[in-house]
Design an enzyme around this catalytic site. Structure first.
Site, PDB file in Angstrom:
ATOM      1  N   PHE A 104       0.814  -1.224   0.000  1.00  0.00           N
ATOM      2  CA  PHE A 104       0.000   0.000   0.000  1.00  0.00           C
ATOM      3  C   PHE A 104       0.846   1.271   0.000  1.00  0.00           C
ATOM      4  O   PHE A 104       0.331   2.356  -0.302  1.00  0.00           O
ATOM      5  CB  PHE A 104      -0.966  -0.010   1.188  1.00  0.00           C
ATOM      6  N   LYS A 105       2.131   1.165   0.302  1.00  0.00           N
ATOM      7  CA  LYS A 105       2.979   2.354   0.301  1.00  0.00           C
ATOM      8  C   LYS A 105       2.957   3.058  -1.064  1.00  0.00           C
ATOM      9  O   LYS A 105       3.172   4.271  -1.146  1.00  0.00           O
ATOM     10  CB  LYS A 105       4.420   1.994   0.660  1.00  0.00           C
ATOM     11  N   ASP A 106       2.709   2.304  -2.144  1.00  0.00           N
ATOM     12  CA  ASP A 106       2.636   2.919  -3.469  1.00  0.00           C
ATOM     13  C   ASP A 106       1.531   3.975  -3.550  1.00  0.00           C
ATOM     14  O   ASP A 106       1.640   4.912  -4.344  1.00  0.00           O
ATOM     15  CB  ASP A 106       2.344   1.865  -4.541  1.00  0.00           C
TER      16      ASP A 106
END
Ligand SMILES: *Cc1c(COP(=O)(O)O)cnc(C)c1O
Length: 516
Positions: free
Chosen positions: A115-117
């Site tokens: 989810f960091k993207d």
């Protein structure tokens, strides 16, 4: 459009700042974190109307509501760049109803499969935009060095976002023994001329502490400026430019849930978030504050359960707590940086925040007052899941629902099931299962978390294991291409450094010197 200004949680930056200032600075002078001076408020109709826009348009709408100081047309084109073909699903952050009233928000369709993207495909664009705006205004400006401490996922996502951007370099520090084989390969094979990656001999907290100390070292900062014309910045979730893109997907998810018919317009939902540094769940809190109908914010921890204890008791205590290694390494964190923002939002008192942070630094613990505790409990609940149980959840949900969870999402799923009441539940899924193939294999085989993989598997690389797993889970989301090809990429970075400030600083300066 009126810009919203920012101040810091410790009240030590005398100047109100604009959004792009907070992006470039990362952390405020004095160690505080930037927070908006006021919050926008969206009507229900405005939230629901997001469903008619592509994701990039939804993001632009939320950024506009937050009064960011980027020209509206430029904002639209940045969002088209951020949330486009780099994602393997055109919906970007789709919601899937896995069982009745259990909805999963899939945040891993970006290029690094975590989810960091969602934030780090976006933050570097704002970074470059902020630099261009200042250069165009004739301001003298250093280049930037983004220093990142990572428990595995932030590092790769930040490298991917910043690779070959002008005026900025990035150095990533990860715990050498604390990341999965796939996570390590993703980082050390990173392309780009402005990137460097270092394994730290220690755990994630050692990494994060060393990087924070480097940020606070005036001598180091002066040397970078004088010798290299470089200023430090951060892509960790202390940067407000990481938080704001995460508010978008909560509003987007709610709009989709209503449009899909699973939720009545205005009906409150609960969200359950697998939590480490408290960034993702804090974004959900801000989404609630601006008008997204969210009722309970449920914090899900692994065996490093300092946060769920804090939410249960109001006492944050790491004075006598051992760091535990778990199947969900991105949540193996004891010092949750973003909690400071919540403490500020609940109290609006920088003095109180400063006292608690000082107490944490001095004695490893702090206790919030009764009012603060009560207002926290109005929004948040929490629980935690042990290592073996996490793996059995993956197996159970696969068998019952034909949906394969990664270990972080499994922690949230289990806590969500325990906490469910009348509201529809949104479980936030933070990684593709293939990033953590070893533990998913254990889960499917009914092994315990600390059991070695069967001998025929032990010699197999983490990447090769993925295709074996994929054969056993027909119908699960396939292994993303970026992960499947990892074994064929050259490893560019093999350096490892001593944990601690000096190790980090020396690594950075040696790298910069080598480049001149
Ligand atoms: C970073 C991360 C988390 C924790 O998110 P925070 O914002 O630090 O709470 C959870 N799951 C995965 C897969 C992550 O990469």
């Amino acid at each position: 459009m009126e810009h919203i200004t920012y101040r810091d949680t410790r009240g030590l930056d005398p100047m109100p700042r604009l959004f792009t200032d907070t992006v470039l600075a990362g952390i405020a002078p004095g160690g505080g974190l930037y927070v908006p001076e006021r919050l926008p408020s969206l009507t229900l109709d405005e939230v629901l109307a997001l469903a008619d826009l592509p994701y990039a348009g939804r993001a632009a709408a939320i950024f506009r509501a937050f009064g960011v100081d980027v020209h509206p047309e430029q904002l639209d084109s940045l969002m088209d760049l951020a949330y486009g073909p780099a994602f393997d699903d055109a919906r970007i952050a789709p919601v899937v109803e896995v069982s009745p009233d259990m909805h999963v928000l899939e945040l891993w369709h970006g290029p690094t499969s975590a989810f960091k993207d969602m934030a780090l495909q976006c933050l570097p664009l704002f970074f470059s935009e902020a630099v261009s705006m200042r250069l165009a205004a004739g301001e003298p400006l250093d280049d930037f060095l983004v220093l990142v401490a990572t428990s595995g996922d932030t590092g790769k996502a930040a490298l991917e976002g910043f690779a070959d951007r002008e005026h900025v370099r990035i150095a990533v520090f990860y715990p050498a023994e604390g990341v999965s084989d796939v996570q390590r390969k993703q980082m050390v094979s990173q392309r780009g001329d402005n990137v460097a990656v270092f394994g730290v001999r220690g755990n994630f907290d050692d990494c994060q502490t060393a990087v924070k100390q480097a940020f606070a070292d005036a001598g180091f900062i002066a040397r970078l400026h004088e010798t290299h014309g470089i200023q430090l910045s951060s892509a960790n979730s202390i940067n407000w430019g990481r938080l704001l893109p995460q508010v978008v997907y909560y509003a987007s998810a709610y709009a989709d849930m209503v449009a899909g018919g699973g939720v009545r317009p205005g009906e409150p939902i609960d969200v359950c978030v697998p939590t480490g540094n408290f960034g993702n769940i804090l974004a959900a809190y801000y989404a609630k504050r601006i008008g997204v109908p969210i009722d309970r914010l449920v914090c899900a921890s692994n065996e490093n359960n300092v946060l769920s204890d804090f939410i249960a008791t109001g006492v944050y205590d790491i004075s006598d707590r051992a760091f535990s290694t778990t199947p969900s390494p991105s949540m193996d964190i004891l010092v949750s940086s973003n909690l400071e923002r919540l403490l500020f939002e609940l109290t609006l008192q920088p003095e109180a925040v400063r006292d608690w942070q000082r107490s944490l630094a001095d004695s490893g613990r702090f206790t919030v007052d009764r009012d603060t505790f009560a207002s926290m409990r109005r929004h948040f609940s929490a629980d935690w899941v042990g290592n073996d149980e996490c793996l059995s959840v993956i197996r159970r949900v696969w068998n019952d629902n034909g949906y394969l969870l990664d270990p972080h999402t499994a922690v949230a799923w289990e806590v969500a099931e325990r906490m469910r009441d009348a509201n529809p539940m949104l479980v936030v899924s933070t990684a593709h299962w293939a990033k953590f193939g070893g533990d998913v294999f254990r889960a499917l085989d009914g092994l315990a978390a600390d059991e070695p993989l069967p001998s025929q598997e032990a010699g197999v690389s983490g990447v090769a294991l993925l295709s074996e797993i994929a054969c056993r889970v027909p119908g699960a989301s396939p292994v993303p291409r970026g992960l499947a090809e990892l074994d064929s990429l050259p490893e560019r970075f093999s350096g490892s450094v001593e944990a601690g400030r000096d190790g980090v600083e020396r690594a950075v300066e040696d790298w910069l010197n080598a480049g001149e």
